[in-house]
Design a protein around this motif. Structure first.
Motif, PDB file in Angstrom:
ATOM      1  N   ARG A  47       1.133   4.294   1.494  1.00 61.11           N
ATOM      2  CA  ARG A  47       0.552   4.939   2.668  1.00 61.11           C
ATOM      3  C   ARG A  47       0.902   6.418   2.779  1.00 61.11           C
ATOM      4  O   ARG A  47       0.235   7.157   3.498  1.00 61.11           O
ATOM      5  CB  ARG A  47       1.002   4.208   3.934  1.00 61.11           C
ATOM      6  CG  ARG A  47       0.528   2.764   3.988  1.00 61.11           C
ATOM      7  CD  ARG A  47       1.048   2.036   5.219  1.00 61.11           C
ATOM      8  NE  ARG A  47       0.572   0.662   5.267  1.00 61.11           N
ATOM      9  CZ  ARG A  47      -0.584   0.277   5.788  1.00 61.11           C
ATOM     10  NH1 ARG A  47      -1.384   1.183   6.328  1.00 61.11           N
ATOM     11  NH2 ARG A  47      -0.944  -0.988   5.777  1.00 61.11           N
ATOM     12  N   SER A  87      -2.945  -0.094  -3.385  1.00 61.76           N
ATOM     13  CA  SER A  87      -3.838   0.913  -2.812  1.00 61.76           C
ATOM     14  C   SER A  87      -3.045   2.147  -2.415  1.00 61.76           C
ATOM     15  O   SER A  87      -1.825   2.102  -2.260  1.00 61.76           O
ATOM     16  CB  SER A  87      -4.576   0.343  -1.593  1.00 61.76           C
ATOM     17  OG  SER A  87      -3.657  -0.058  -0.590  1.00 61.76           O
ATOM     18  N   GLY A 135      -6.748   9.246   4.730  1.00 60.83           N
ATOM     19  CA  GLY A 135      -6.594   8.352   5.870  1.00 60.83           C
ATOM     20  C   GLY A 135      -7.128   6.955   5.648  1.00 60.83           C
ATOM     21  O   GLY A 135      -6.997   6.090   6.520  1.00 60.83           O
ATOM     22  N   GLU A 136      -7.717   6.693   4.492  1.00 62.96           N
ATOM     23  CA  GLU A 136      -8.244   5.361   4.183  1.00 62.96           C
ATOM     24  C   GLU A 136      -7.511   4.795   2.974  1.00 62.96           C
ATOM     25  O   GLU A 136      -7.305   5.491   1.974  1.00 62.96           O
ATOM     26  CB  GLU A 136      -9.741   5.437   3.884  1.00 62.96           C
ATOM     27  CG  GLU A 136     -10.366   4.089   3.574  1.00 62.96           C
ATOM     28  CD  GLU A 136     -11.857   4.194   3.295  1.00 62.96           C
ATOM     29  OE1 GLU A 136     -12.457   3.175   2.932  1.00 62.96           O
ATOM     30  OE2 GLU A 136     -12.402   5.306   3.438  1.00 62.96           O
ATOM     31  N   LEU A 137      -7.105   3.526   3.067  1.00 66.06           N
ATOM     32  CA  LEU A 137      -6.430   2.876   1.951  1.00 66.06           C
ATOM     33  C   LEU A 137      -7.470   2.447   0.918  1.00 66.06           C
ATOM     34  O   LEU A 137      -8.333   1.611   1.197  1.00 66.06           O
ATOM     35  CB  LEU A 137      -5.632   1.665   2.444  1.00 66.06           C
ATOM     36  CG  LEU A 137      -4.425   1.991   3.330  1.00 66.06           C
ATOM     37  CD1 LEU A 137      -3.752   0.718   3.815  1.00 66.06           C
ATOM     38  CD2 LEU A 137      -3.422   2.873   2.585  1.00 66.06           C
ATOM     39  N   VAL A 138      -7.378   3.050  -0.261  1.00 70.52           N
ATOM     40  CA  VAL A 138      -8.362   2.811  -1.320  1.00 70.52           C
ATOM     41  C   VAL A 138      -7.674   2.095  -2.479  1.00 70.52           C
ATOM     42  O   VAL A 138      -6.629   2.546  -2.958  1.00 70.52           O
ATOM     43  CB  VAL A 138      -8.966   4.139  -1.809  1.00 70.52           C
ATOM     44  CG1 VAL A 138      -9.946   3.900  -2.953  1.00 70.52           C
ATOM     45  CG2 VAL A 138      -9.652   4.861  -0.650  1.00 70.52           C
ATOM     46  N   SER A 181       0.847  -1.195   0.000  1.00 69.28           N
ATOM     47  CA  SER A 181       0.000   0.000   0.000  1.00 69.28           C
ATOM     48  C   SER A 181       0.881   1.244   0.000  1.00 69.28           C
ATOM     49  O   SER A 181       1.921   1.275   0.663  1.00 69.28           O
ATOM     50  CB  SER A 181      -0.920   0.021   1.229  1.00 69.28           C
ATOM     51  OG  SER A 181      -1.839  -1.054   1.191  1.00 69.28           O
ATOM     52  N   ASN A 210      -3.379   6.116  -0.071  1.00 68.81           N
ATOM     53  CA  ASN A 210      -3.986   6.748   1.098  1.00 68.81           C
ATOM     54  C   ASN A 210      -4.845   7.931   0.662  1.00 68.81           C
ATOM     55  O   ASN A 210      -4.338   8.978   0.262  1.00 68.81           O
ATOM     56  CB  ASN A 210      -2.876   7.211   2.045  1.00 68.81           C
ATOM     57  CG  ASN A 210      -3.404   7.694   3.377  1.00 68.81           C
ATOM     58  OD1 ASN A 210      -4.566   8.080   3.500  1.00 68.81           O
ATOM     59  ND2 ASN A 210      -2.555   7.677   4.384  1.00 68.81           N
ATOM     60  N   GLU A 211      -6.145   7.751   0.734  1.00 66.77           N
ATOM     61  CA  GLU A 211      -7.080   8.822   0.376  1.00 66.77           C
ATOM     62  C   GLU A 211      -7.777   9.304   1.642  1.00 66.77           C
ATOM     63  O   GLU A 211      -8.715   8.680   2.128  1.00 66.77           O
ATOM     64  CB  GLU A 211      -8.109   8.328  -0.644  1.00 66.77           C
ATOM     65  CG  GLU A 211      -7.523   7.737  -1.919  1.00 66.77           C
ATOM     66  CD  GLU A 211      -6.910   8.785  -2.841  1.00 66.77           C
ATOM     67  OE1 GLU A 211      -7.112   9.993  -2.576  1.00 66.77           O
ATOM     68  OE2 GLU A 211      -6.228   8.404  -3.814  1.00 66.77           O
ATOM     69  N   THR A 230      -1.689   9.991  -1.893  1.00 65.05           N
ATOM     70  CA  THR A 230      -2.857   9.607  -2.675  1.00 65.05           C
ATOM     71  C   THR A 230      -2.443   8.896  -3.960  1.00 65.05           C
ATOM     72  O   THR A 230      -1.254   8.808  -4.288  1.00 65.05           O
ATOM     73  CB  THR A 230      -3.672  10.851  -3.039  1.00 65.05           C
ATOM     74  OG1 THR A 230      -2.864  11.690  -3.893  1.00 65.05           O
ATOM     75  CG2 THR A 230      -4.063  11.634  -1.793  1.00 65.05           C
TER      76      THR A 230
END
Length: 333
Positions: free
Chosen positions: A100, A138, A143-146, A98, A140-141, A103
């Motif tokens: 992290r 993925s 604070g959420e891993l998208v 990810s 970091n969008e 974005t």
């Protein structure tokens, strides 16, 4: 404090009973040969104890069911046990990562991808354990891993191809091998002074023994052919000589440009700034009515051997070895 155990300054001491050099002296080769460090795992890791894979989700009657395993977890705990477990499974394991620190848009602009700070946690342990070919899936969008759709497509395609390879007979597999040629030179064929031609000869023998449809070759044949492949990079005007041999292939310019359009705009711009217009490359010729790149390569049946290109169109007129082989800037910048 009284009763405290362990080495000072947070440094872990050797396991009890393990022989170590006295007085902090350097390790001696003679001590290794004499078995002074036997059982300590030095200088090589200790042999891994056999592991039986009996996970209800992935095994049935003692047989491992998946053909490929995708791993998306922290790998810092007990890497030796993980290594033994994956080895016992005997299937390819793809490492999922990810992004992290930013974005998706920032990931696409990032020229590194995995920061040096994260290397020990994300790549070093994974390679030691036996995971291969990491894929960033993925970002970091807020604070959420998208998940990134194009990266998920890449992951799925890679997994399907790995599974397909396991059911493909060796005789039907096609292989490509890039070799690193350094120090540079038209007559040099060595990866940091290793004997590349002899290694290739031995590799071909092994692959043929395992059923791959690969033409036999010798160290001397490889030396002669690779010299032909390398010559145009060092001698301007000799590309036509290469094209009189069977040791080249052709990539139509239109096909390359279609692939290029699939890259992010920022990446295309960096490529254009570095290399210029593709049709201006000295490796582009007109062949059978269309423009395209000449690709030097040695074809041995189902195996293609190619020299890894330099980070410059040619070595002609350039004598800065670091810029030809290591630098990320154009030669002369």
């Amino acid at each position: 404090p009284a009763g405290a155990a362990g080495a000072p300054s947070g440094r872990g001491g050797p396991p009890a009973g393990v022989a170590t050099p006295s007085g902090g002296r350097p390790v001696q080769t003679a001590d290794i040969a004499a078995g002074v460090y036997a059982g300590s795992g030095f200088p090589n890791p200790q042999a891994l104890a056999p592991v039986e894979v009996d996970e209800p989700i992935i095994t049935l009657d003692g047989k491992v069911l998946p053909q490929v395993l995708l791993v998306n977890t922290f790998l810092g705990i007990n890497p030796d046990a993980r290594k033994a477990w994956h080895r016992a499974m005997g299937v390819p394991v793809v490492h999922m990562l990810s992004y992290r620190q930013g974005t998706r848009a920032e990931y696409l602009r990032d020229t590194v991808g995995v920061s040096s700070f994260n290397l020990p946690f994300s790549l070093t342990n994974a390679e030691y354990i036996g995971l291969q070919d990491p894929v960033v899936v993925s970002a970091n969008e807020g604070g959420e891993l998208v998940p990134m759709p194009e990266q998920m497509d890449l992951l799925a395609g890679k997994a399907v191809n790995l599974a397909r390879l396991q059911s493909t007979p060796n005789a039907d597999k096609r292989l490509a091998l890039f070799f690193w040629n350094h120090p540079p030179g038209e007559k040099n064929q060595g990866a940091s002074n290793l004997n590349v031609p002899r290694s290739l000869e031995h590799l071909v023998q092994r692959l043929r023994a395992e059923g791959y449809r690969i033409d036999a070759t010798t160290e001397q044949d490889i030396i002669a052919t690779v010299a032909t492949l390398l010559r145009p990079a060092y001698r301007p005007g000799t590309l036509g000589e290469l094209m009189k041999t069977p040791h080249w292939d052709f990539l139509p310019l239109a096909r390359y440009e279609r692939w290029l359009q699939g890259l992010p705009a920022e990446v295309r711009q960096r490529i254009a700034d570095f290399w210029g217009a593709p049709e201006k490359s000295p490796w582009v010729v007109r062949h059978q009515g269309q423009q395209g790149f000449v690709i030097p390569r040695m074809k041995l049946g189902q195996l293609v051997v190619l020299p890894q290109p330099m980070r410059s169109e040619t070595a002609a007129g350039h004598h800065d070895e670091k810029k030809l082989f290591h630098d990320t800037l154009p030669v002369g910048a």
